[in-house]
Design a protein around this motif. Structure first.
Motif, PDB file in Angstrom:
ATOM      1  N   PRO A 151     -41.242 -30.272 -12.775  1.00 47.46           N
ATOM      2  CA  PRO A 151     -42.417 -29.508 -12.322  1.00 47.46           C
ATOM      3  C   PRO A 151     -43.747 -30.039 -12.828  1.00 47.46           C
ATOM      4  O   PRO A 151     -44.793 -29.686 -12.275  1.00 47.46           O
ATOM      5  N   ASP A 152     -43.750 -30.875 -13.859  1.00 50.18           N
ATOM      6  CA  ASP A 152     -45.009 -31.372 -14.421  1.00 50.18           C
ATOM      7  C   ASP A 152     -45.551 -32.601 -13.707  1.00 50.18           C
ATOM      8  O   ASP A 152     -46.685 -33.007 -13.970  1.00 50.18           O
ATOM      9  N   LEU A 153     -44.758 -33.215 -12.825  1.00 46.41           N
ATOM     10  CA  LEU A 153     -45.180 -34.430 -12.142  1.00 46.41           C
ATOM     11  C   LEU A 153     -45.697 -34.124 -10.734  1.00 46.41           C
ATOM     12  O   LEU A 153     -45.407 -33.063 -10.166  1.00 46.41           O
ATOM     13  N   PRO A 154     -46.464 -35.048 -10.143  1.00 48.86           N
ATOM     14  CA  PRO A 154     -47.182 -34.746  -8.897  1.00 48.86           C
ATOM     15  C   PRO A 154     -46.306 -34.344  -7.715  1.00 48.86           C
ATOM     16  O   PRO A 154     -46.745 -33.543  -6.881  1.00 48.86           O
ATOM     17  N   ILE A 155     -45.079 -34.874  -7.607  1.00 46.81           N
ATOM     18  CA  ILE A 155     -44.268 -34.569  -6.425  1.00 46.81           C
ATOM     19  C   ILE A 155     -43.944 -33.087  -6.359  1.00 46.81           C
ATOM     20  O   ILE A 155     -44.096 -32.442  -5.303  1.00 46.81           O
ATOM     21  N   ALA A 156     -43.514 -32.517  -7.474  1.00 50.11           N
ATOM     22  CA  ALA A 156     -43.196 -31.090  -7.495  1.00 50.11           C
ATOM     23  C   ALA A 156     -44.459 -30.240  -7.337  1.00 50.11           C
ATOM     24  O   ALA A 156     -44.440 -29.204  -6.661  1.00 50.11           O
ATOM     25  N   LYS A 157     -45.561 -30.672  -7.930  1.00 50.19           N
ATOM     26  CA  LYS A 157     -46.806 -29.919  -7.781  1.00 50.19           C
ATOM     27  C   LYS A 157     -47.280 -29.924  -6.330  1.00 50.19           C
ATOM     28  O   LYS A 157     -47.753 -28.903  -5.815  1.00 50.19           O
ATOM     29  N   PHE A 158     -47.153 -31.068  -5.662  1.00 51.11           N
ATOM     30  CA  PHE A 158     -47.551 -31.149  -4.260  1.00 51.11           C
ATOM     31  C   PHE A 158     -46.648 -30.273  -3.389  1.00 51.11           C
ATOM     32  O   PHE A 158     -47.129 -29.599  -2.462  1.00 51.11           O
ATOM     33  N   PRO A 166     -41.492 -22.569  -5.543  1.00 51.69           N
ATOM     34  CA  PRO A 166     -42.394 -21.773  -6.379  1.00 51.69           C
ATOM     35  C   PRO A 166     -43.148 -22.639  -7.376  1.00 51.69           C
ATOM     36  O   PRO A 166     -42.665 -23.697  -7.789  1.00 51.69           O
ATOM     37  N   ALA A 167     -44.329 -22.226  -7.739  1.00 52.26           N
ATOM     38  CA  ALA A 167     -45.139 -22.975  -8.702  1.00 52.26           C
ATOM     39  C   ALA A 167     -44.414 -23.047 -10.045  1.00 52.26           C
ATOM     40  O   ALA A 167     -43.849 -22.062 -10.525  1.00 52.26           O
ATOM     41  N   GLY A 168     -44.437 -24.237 -10.646  1.00 55.10           N
ATOM     42  CA  GLY A 168     -43.783 -24.446 -11.926  1.00 55.10           C
ATOM     43  C   GLY A 168     -42.291 -24.702 -11.843  1.00 55.10           C
ATOM     44  O   GLY A 168     -41.621 -24.744 -12.876  1.00 55.10           O
ATOM     45  N   SER A 169     -41.758 -24.896 -10.616  1.00 56.58           N
ATOM     46  CA  SER A 169     -40.322 -25.151 -10.438  1.00 56.58           C
ATOM     47  C   SER A 169     -40.096 -26.627 -10.137  1.00 56.58           C
ATOM     48  O   SER A 169     -40.921 -27.266  -9.491  1.00 56.58           O
ATOM     49  N   PRO A 170     -38.979 -27.168 -10.569  1.00 56.73           N
ATOM     50  CA  PRO A 170     -38.661 -28.567 -10.228  1.00 56.73           C
ATOM     51  C   PRO A 170     -38.106 -28.665  -8.807  1.00 56.73           C
ATOM     52  O   PRO A 170     -37.751 -27.655  -8.188  1.00 56.73           O
ATOM     53  N   LEU A 171     -38.019 -29.880  -8.314  1.00 51.21           N
ATOM     54  CA  LEU A 171     -37.469 -30.112  -6.979  1.00 51.21           C
ATOM     55  C   LEU A 171     -35.948 -30.285  -7.000  1.00 51.21           C
ATOM     56  O   LEU A 171     -35.361 -30.628  -5.977  1.00 51.21           O
ATOM     57  N   TYR A 172     -35.361 -30.075  -8.133  1.00 50.77           N
ATOM     58  CA  TYR A 172     -33.907 -30.116  -8.244  1.00 50.77           C
ATOM     59  C   TYR A 172     -33.465 -28.898  -9.043  1.00 50.77           C
ATOM     60  O   TYR A 172     -34.253 -28.353  -9.832  1.00 50.77           O
TER      61      TYR A 172
END
Length: 306
Positions: A151-158, A166-172
């Protein structure tokens, strides 16, 4: 020398010999390969088939009581009735392998042509960039994708800005992460054999097709694809077969909610200690793989005559 021996006598590369001697010599030459296949392929396959019909004991031991219960369970029939869970896992594994192979092929074609059109002085640099992932263990690469999708890197934020997560969640764990990991892992297996075919492409056939007023689709299907089909077939097989049994990437990036047949087999031979059922699932995986290869082969034959 009898008439039968005279009829059996022949010259083989300047040597006077007989057909029976040639057969014995040929058998002696192929015997190491046959022995290797027998010990490391045929015997394990027969053991797997026998184990798939065995029974699991109360403490996880193997009881050699042969039954079709494992295959009935794989088909969904259990003590609580019928459930499609295992069939869904098998179908999902087949679909993931097919989609992974298709996307890797679609990405490998332009990449192979891009590298093949580069000067020889830089061509091998690009090939080195393709095989760099092989320098690192697959486990480390999969952990790296967890970091990239955190969640801290640009892909998840985008993705969070777009409302996909949801905001603050990872893509996995997710289906997207599984496909991303599978494609990145198997793309070099398609690029390298496809590049070897593209590098030897006879461009005079392509120019002749354009001279005969063929459109781009017909030029690709009749002048380019038949010449690259050997490399494409090798790449598809090298991708589809291991993708069917992959368990590490779905486990790390898909979680327990996205189980494939490789994860199911790992579970049976590991925590569940149900080796007979694991053998039955492995046998089903082998059959599905052969079916998938047969479909790819039939499609390749159709593309040759288009």
């Amino acid at each position: 020398m009898t008439s039968e021996q005279q009829n059996d006598t022949r010259i083989w590369y300047g040597e006077l010999t007989t057909r029976s001697a040639l057969r014995r010599r040929g058998l002696l030459q192929v015997s190491p390969g046959l022995f290797w296949i027998l010990i490391f392929l045929t015997v394990p396959a027969l053991a797997l088939i026998a184990l798939s019909f065995a029974t699991r004991g109360g403490y996880g031991e193997i009881e050699w009581i042969f039954t079709f219960e494992n295959f009935s369970r794989l088909a969904g029939y259990g003590m609580f009735g019928w459930s499609p869970d295992y069939l869904i896992i098998l179908a999902r594994s087949l679909w993931v392998a097919f989609v992974t192979t298709t996307i890797c092929t679609a990405l490998a074609f332009p990449l192979a042509f891009f590298i093949a059109r580069k000067p020889k002085s830089t061509r091998y640099v690009w090939l080195t960039l393709v095989i760099i992932p092989f320098w690192t263990n697959l486990v480390i690469r999969t952990y790296a994708w967890q970091l990239v999708l955190s969640p801290d890197l640009p892909i998840a934020k985008f993705a969070a800005v777009l409302g996909l997560i949801p905001a603050g969640s990872p893509l996995y764990p997710s289906e997207f992460a599984v496909y991303l990991g599978m494609i990145s892992a198997f793309l070099p297996f398609v690029v390298l054999p496809l590049y070897s075919s593209v590098e030897k492409l006879d461009w005079s056939l392509v120019e002749a097709a354009y001279d005969l007023y063929s459109n781009r689709r017909r030029v690709f299907m009749q002048a380019v694809l038949p010449q690259t089909l050997p490399g494409l077939s090798v790449g598809a097989i090298l991708t589809f077969v291991p993708a069917m049994g992959m368990f590490l990437i779905p486990d790390f990036l898909g979680g327990a909610k996205y189980m494939l047949v490789g994860n199911l087999i790992q579970q049976q031979f590991g925590k569940s200690r149900d080796w007979p059922f694991g053998a039955a699932v492995s046998l089903a995986l082998m059959v599905l793989t052969l079916v998938g290869l047969f479909v790819f082969r039939r499609k390749g034959e159709k593309m040759e005559v288009v």
